[in-house]
Design a protein around this motif. Structure first.
Motif, mmCIF file in Angstrom:
data_model
loop_
_atom_site.group_PDB
_atom_site.id
_atom_site.type_symbol
_atom_site.label_atom_id
_atom_site.label_comp_id
_atom_site.label_asym_id
_atom_site.label_seq_id
_atom_site.Cartn_x
_atom_site.Cartn_y
_atom_site.Cartn_z
ATOM 1 N N GLU A 206 0.834 -1.195 0.000
ATOM 2 C CA GLU A 206 0.000 0.000 0.000
ATOM 3 C C GLU A 206 0.869 1.246 0.000
ATOM 4 O OE1 GLU A 206 -3.404 2.178 2.785
ATOM 5 O OE2 GLU A 206 -3.001 0.035 3.019
ATOM 6 N N ASP A 207 0.850 1.986 -1.122
ATOM 7 C CA ASP A 207 1.573 3.250 -1.279
ATOM 8 C C ASP A 207 3.029 3.112 -0.829
ATOM 9 O OD1 ASP A 207 1.812 5.909 -2.055
ATOM 10 O OD2 ASP A 207 1.303 6.679 -0.066
ATOM 11 N N VAL A 208 3.713 2.103 -1.370
ATOM 12 C CA VAL A 208 5.096 1.816 -0.977
ATOM 13 C C VAL A 208 6.062 2.642 -1.819
ATOM 14 C CG1 VAL A 208 6.886 0.038 -0.892
ATOM 15 C CG2 VAL A 208 4.547 -0.495 -0.150
ATOM 16 N N TRP A 209 7.001 3.280 -1.126
ATOM 17 C CA TRP A 209 8.022 4.101 -1.767
ATOM 18 C C TRP A 209 9.408 3.617 -1.359
ATOM 19 C CZ3 TRP A 209 7.376 8.710 -4.743
ATOM 20 C CH2 TRP A 209 6.039 9.102 -4.918
ATOM 21 N N LYS A 210 10.347 3.717 -2.299
ATOM 22 C CA LYS A 210 11.759 3.576 -1.995
ATOM 23 C C LYS A 210 12.513 4.629 -2.801
ATOM 24 C CE LYS A 210 15.529 2.091 -0.169
ATOM 25 N NZ LYS A 210 15.771 2.350 1.273
ATOM 26 N N VAL A 211 13.096 5.591 -2.078
ATOM 27 C CA VAL A 211 13.836 6.663 -2.737
ATOM 28 C C VAL A 211 15.272 6.663 -2.233
ATOM 29 C CG1 VAL A 211 11.765 8.068 -3.071
ATOM 30 C CG2 VAL A 211 13.172 8.394 -1.014
ATOM 31 N N PHE A 212 16.149 7.236 -3.057
ATOM 32 C CA PHE A 212 17.564 7.335 -2.725
ATOM 33 C C PHE A 212 17.999 8.779 -2.954
ATOM 34 C CE2 PHE A 212 16.608 3.165 -4.460
ATOM 35 C CZ PHE A 212 17.152 2.297 -3.520
ATOM 36 N N GLY A 213 18.983 9.225 -2.190
ATOM 37 C CA GLY A 213 19.507 10.573 -2.364
ATOM 38 C C GLY A 213 20.299 11.010 -1.153
ATOM 39 N N THR A 214 20.775 12.249 -1.181
ATOM 40 C CA THR A 214 21.590 12.746 -0.076
ATOM 41 C C THR A 214 20.780 12.948 1.193
ATOM 42 O OG1 THR A 214 21.229 15.010 -0.886
ATOM 43 C CG2 THR A 214 23.221 13.882 -1.633
ATOM 44 N N ASP A 215 19.472 13.136 1.054
ATOM 45 C CA ASP A 215 18.572 13.284 2.203
ATOM 46 C C ASP A 215 17.284 12.543 1.859
ATOM 47 O OD1 ASP A 215 16.675 14.095 4.113
ATOM 48 O OD2 ASP A 215 17.518 16.104 4.293
ATOM 49 N N GLU A 216 17.188 11.287 2.306
ATOM 50 C CA GLU A 216 16.073 10.430 1.896
ATOM 51 C C GLU A 216 14.726 11.034 2.251
ATOM 52 O OE1 GLU A 216 14.361 6.000 2.965
ATOM 53 O OE2 GLU A 216 16.530 6.245 2.705
ATOM 54 N N ARG A 217 14.590 11.613 3.441
ATOM 55 C CA ARG A 217 13.319 12.182 3.855
ATOM 56 C C ARG A 217 12.935 13.368 2.967
ATOM 57 N NH1 ARG A 217 9.089 10.222 5.382
ATOM 58 N NH2 ARG A 217 10.478 8.784 6.496
ATOM 59 N N ALA A 218 13.913 14.221 2.647
ATOM 60 C CA ALA A 218 13.626 15.371 1.785
ATOM 61 C C ALA A 218 13.265 14.918 0.372
ATOM 62 C CB ALA A 218 14.831 16.310 1.752
#
Length: 282
Positions: A5-17
């Protein structure tokens, strides 16, 4: 049953941002670039029913392998919920998560990940040895599974003596050794020659239905997905574009991308129209 359900996986210097920006209706591309943002999976929601075989399909970089690894938390989701039989696996501690992976989920990769110095039988029995099962019990189980995948009588050989197709059969048998409810398979047949690949697809379909396993299977091959899957999840750029049967994707494509992706695909023959026994190719 597996539910995302509404699953996200993001990458970057600030994952929350990155996550906060990526979830906006109109993300600021300059902000995402500054954060070196990559969206591996963006807002994925779907269900896999008990005993169903679902293929995650898409081009390289579409997010299908990332999504597969979120199901058993080999990767930690940035947001969303992943449930197995209604239980949220994101709430599990390390011990409970290890038990889930070892007892309820089997995984098969493109690389066979077999232990070279062990016999074929011992490779298949390895999950049972980790669980502390007695040698005679785990060897009997391994021999039973080797017979099921067409390798009867080969348990004493070394895996180095086997062809790629045979090694993949050993990997499948090992994944089934602990009798898991769920199979997660990441392009397991993609490196094989076409004839061997077709034979393994046929054998796997029959075995999957016989054992009633809930299976999520990653592939970039449209014909493979259409042939083996009950339903297909087509992904692009980390997003799910369409979920449906082969007939649905061909005859009712969600958009022009889906239409172009499947336009040369062959709709599958029925399993009950195929030979009941397959050849054991080397």
């Amino acid at each position: 049953m597996i539910e995302l359900e509404d699953v996200w996986k993001v990458f970057g210097t600030d994952e929350r941002a990155v996550l906060n920006e990526a979830r906006r209706p109109a993300p600021d591309e300059a902000v995402l670039k500054r954060l070196r943002a990559v969206t591996g999976v963006g807002g994925a929601s779907f269900k896999v029913e008990k005993g169903e075989l679902v293929c995650l399909m898409g081009l390289s970089g579409s997010g299908k392998s990332t999504l597969l690894r979120l199901i058993n938390r080999l990767l930690e989701p940035s947001a969303g919920q992943v449930r197995i039989d209604g239980g949220d696996i994101l709430s599990l501690g390390r011990k409970a998560l290890r038990e889930l992976r070892s007892q309820r989920i089997g995984m098969v990769f493109q690389s066979h990940a077999l232990v070279a110095h062990l016999s074929i039988r011992d490779n298949v029995a390895l999950p049972l040895e980790i669980r502390g099962l007695a040698r005679t019990q785990r060897e009997d189980r391994a021999d039973e599974l080797l017979a099921r995948v067409g390798l009867e009588g080969l348990g004493d050989r070394r895996v180095s003596a086997l062809s790629g197709g045979m090694q993949q059969r050993v990997g499948l048998a090992r994944a089934l050794a602990a009798d898991p409810d769920i199979l997660l398979m990441d392009e397991p047949f993609s490196a094989l020659d076409p004839l061997i690949r077709y034979d393994l697809q046929t054998q796997f379909m029959a075995l999957s239905r016989e054992l009633g396993k809930t299976t999520v299977f990653v592939t970039h091959d449209v014909d493979e997905a259409f042939r083996i899957a009950d339903r297909v999840v087509l992904m692009r750029g980390g997003r799910i574009i369409q979920v449906g049967t082969a007939d649905t994707l061909v005859n009712e494509p969600a958009d022009d991308y889906v239409r172009r992706f499947v336009r040369n695909a062959r709709l599958p023959e029925r399993l009950d129209q195929q030979p009941s026994k397959t050849r054991a190719f080397a």
